[in-house]
Structures are given as C-alpha cells and as structure tokens.
Design a protein around this motif. Structure first.
Motif, short mmCIF file in Angstrom:
data_model
loop_
_atom_site.label_atom_id
_atom_site.label_comp_id
_atom_site.label_asym_id
_atom_site.label_seq_id
_atom_site.Cartn_x
_atom_site.Cartn_y
_atom_site.Cartn_z
N PHE A 2 39.26 -56.63 -20.25
CA PHE A 2 39.99 -57.50 -21.16
C PHE A 2 39.80 -58.97 -20.83
O PHE A 2 40.43 -59.82 -21.43
CB PHE A 2 41.48 -57.17 -21.13
N SER A 3 38.94 -59.27 -19.89
CA SER A 3 38.79 -60.66 -19.46
C SER A 3 38.09 -61.52 -20.50
O SER A 3 38.25 -62.73 -20.50
CB SER A 3 38.05 -60.72 -18.13
N ASN A 4 37.31 -60.91 -21.38
CA ASN A 4 36.59 -61.72 -22.35
C ASN A 4 37.23 -61.66 -23.74
O ASN A 4 36.55 -61.83 -24.74
CB ASN A 4 35.12 -61.29 -22.41
N ARG A 6 39.12 -63.38 -26.63
CA ARG A 6 39.36 -64.74 -27.07
C ARG A 6 40.39 -64.72 -28.18
O ARG A 6 40.89 -63.67 -28.57
CB ARG A 6 38.05 -65.37 -27.51
#
Length: 95
Positions: A2-4, A6
């Motif tokens: 889920f780090s990317n 936006r």
C-alpha cells in the motif's frame, strides 16, 4: 503493497465504500464504532482499577459481601438507560 497509493486511488476507494454502504449508513457506523471504543476504554480502565485495588487490599477481606451494593455496567459513560447489574463471583480464600 500500500506504499504507492496516491490521491486518485484513495479517492476511488472512498467512493466505492460510499457506494457499497450508502451515505446514510456511514455516520451511524462511525458513531457505533466510537461508542464501542468508549466502552472498551472504560472497561479496560475499570479492570485496571480493580487490579490495582485487589493488589493493594488483598489482605483486607470485606466484612460481608451482601452489604456491598451491586455493581452495574453502563454501555457508555453517562448512559443510564442501558445499565445492568453485574453478578460477581464469590471469592473464598482457603489459605
């Protein structure tokens, strides 16, 4: 994973949640979640107080358990309509 995520992806996820659950149910769900969190917090605080009281007053036994007023559990702080009495177990020390 889920780090990317936006802003567009997050907005899309929120729109899908609103479509699935409906705009009318979301405030009620959030309210009940907050109420549950308050209940959990107050119960945890009460259990902690009981643990500290039992640790400090373990040598002092109550004279008569029947003289003590029955305890009640409230669904939320200040909510007296949903309170109910609690049956506490009888503790006997055989030491």
């Amino acid at each position: 994973m889920f780090s990317n995520l936006r802003a567009p992806e997050i907005i899309l996820i929120l729109v899908i949640i609103v479509l699935l659950f409906g705009a009318k149910k979301l405030p009620d769900m959030a309210r009940s979640l907050g109420k549950s969190a308050r209940i959990l917090k107050s119960e945890a605080k009460a259990m902690k107080k009981e643990g500290e009281a039992e640790g400090g007053a373990a040598s002092e036994a109550p004279a008569d358990a029947a003289q003590q007023a029955p305890r009640t559990i409230q669904a939320a702080p200040g909510d007296v309509n949903s309170s109910r009495p609690v049956a506490e177990p009888n503790r006997t020390n055989k030491s």
